[in-house]
Motif scaffolding. Structure first.
Motif, PDB file in Angstrom:
ATOM      1  N   UNK A  60       1.466  16.745  90.320  1.00  0.00           N
ATOM      2  CA  UNK A  60       2.443  16.568  89.240  1.00  0.00           C
ATOM      3  C   UNK A  60       1.732  16.342  87.910  1.00  0.00           C
ATOM      4  N   UNK A  61       0.595  15.659  87.941  1.00  0.00           N
ATOM      5  CA  UNK A  61      -0.186  15.462  86.716  1.00  0.00           C
ATOM      6  C   UNK A  61      -0.728  16.788  86.203  1.00  0.00           C
ATOM      7  N   UNK A  62      -1.228  17.626  87.103  1.00  0.00           N
ATOM      8  CA  UNK A  62      -1.728  18.935  86.694  1.00  0.00           C
ATOM      9  C   UNK A  62      -0.587  19.800  86.150  1.00  0.00           C
ATOM     10  N   UNK A  63       0.574  19.752  86.783  1.00  0.00           N
ATOM     11  CA  UNK A  63       1.731  20.509  86.300  1.00  0.00           C
ATOM     12  C   UNK A  63       2.171  20.018  84.921  1.00  0.00           C
ATOM     13  N   UNK A  64       2.188  18.706  84.722  1.00  0.00           N
ATOM     14  CA  UNK A  64       2.564  18.158  83.410  1.00  0.00           C
ATOM     15  C   UNK A  64       1.549  18.561  82.350  1.00  0.00           C
ATOM     16  N   UNK A  65       0.269  18.588  82.720  1.00  0.00           N
ATOM     17  CA  UNK A  65      -0.752  19.036  81.775  1.00  0.00           C
ATOM     18  C   UNK A  65      -0.509  20.496  81.397  1.00  0.00           C
ATOM     19  N   UNK A  76      -5.807  22.880  77.283  1.00  0.00           N
ATOM     20  CA  UNK A  76      -5.400  22.693  78.679  1.00  0.00           C
ATOM     21  C   UNK A  76      -6.612  22.685  79.601  1.00  0.00           C
ATOM     22  N   UNK A  77      -7.533  23.636  79.416  1.00  0.00           N
ATOM     23  CA  UNK A  77      -8.705  23.684  80.274  1.00  0.00           C
ATOM     24  C   UNK A  77      -9.639  22.499  80.034  1.00  0.00           C
ATOM     25  N   UNK A  78      -9.705  22.019  78.804  1.00  0.00           N
ATOM     26  CA  UNK A  78     -10.498  20.826  78.528  1.00  0.00           C
ATOM     27  C   UNK A  78      -9.896  19.608  79.223  1.00  0.00           C
ATOM     28  N   UNK A  79      -8.585  19.454  79.139  1.00  0.00           N
ATOM     29  CA  UNK A  79      -7.925  18.332  79.806  1.00  0.00           C
ATOM     30  C   UNK A  79      -8.066  18.447  81.323  1.00  0.00           C
ATOM     31  N   UNK A  80      -7.944  19.671  81.851  1.00  0.00           N
ATOM     32  CA  UNK A  80      -8.112  19.882  83.282  1.00  0.00           C
ATOM     33  C   UNK A  80      -9.535  19.561  83.726  1.00  0.00           C
ATOM     34  N   UNK A  81     -10.517  19.962  82.919  1.00  0.00           N
ATOM     35  CA  UNK A  81     -11.911  19.656  83.233  1.00  0.00           C
ATOM     36  C   UNK A  81     -12.155  18.146  83.224  1.00  0.00           C
ATOM     37  N   UNK A  82     -11.644  17.451  82.204  1.00  0.00           N
ATOM     38  CA  UNK A  82     -11.840  16.003  82.129  1.00  0.00           C
ATOM     39  C   UNK A  82     -11.148  15.278  83.277  1.00  0.00           C
ATOM     40  N   UNK A  83      -9.954  15.750  83.641  1.00  0.00           N
ATOM     41  CA  UNK A  83      -9.242  15.147  84.776  1.00  0.00           C
ATOM     42  C   UNK A  83     -10.002  15.393  86.075  1.00  0.00           C
TER      43      UNK A  83
END
Length: 98
Positions: A60-65, A76-83
C-alpha cells in the motif's frame, strides 16, 4: 587419559555458528526476524496474519508513492529507491545480535 590433551577455551566469537550459504543466511534472518519482533511465540496462523498485514502495508505504501508521485517519474523512482534502501537496512541490521 586426559593428560596429553589440552582444552581450548572458546571465545564468544568462535562459539557463534555463521550461516554458510544463501539458504542458511535466509533461514538465519527469518529466525532473527521472528525473535526480534516476538513472533516466535505466536501460532502459525497468527504469524501468517501478522505477516500478511505487514506485506499489505508495504505494498500500500508503494501504491501510494505511485499515485502521489505519478507526475514526476524521477521523484517516484528516487522515493522508491530510498524506501527500498531503508527496508534493506532494516532487514540486514536487526535490533539486536545474538
Amino acid at each position: 587419559f586426559w593428560a596429553g590433551q589440552h582444552r581450548k577455551i572458546m571465545t564468544s566469537e568462535e562459539n557463534i555458528r555463521r550461516p554458510r550459504g544463501m539458504k542458511e543466511w535466509l533461514k538465519y534472518k527469518y529466525m532473527q526476524y521472528n525473535v526480534t519482533s516476538c513472533l516466535y511465540m505466536l501460532d502459525w496462523w497468527e504469524r501468517l496474519l501478522f505477516n500478511s498485514v505487514l506485506i499489505s502495508i508495504f505494498f500500500a505504501t508503494i501504491l501510494a508513492m505511485y499515485v502521489y508521485f505519478q507526475d514526476s517519474v524521477p521523484l517516484f523512482f528516487l522515493a522508491l529507491f530510498l524506501f527500498g534502501f531503508t527496508m534493506f537496512l532494516v532487514a540486514l541490521c536487526p535490533l539486536h545480535q545474538y
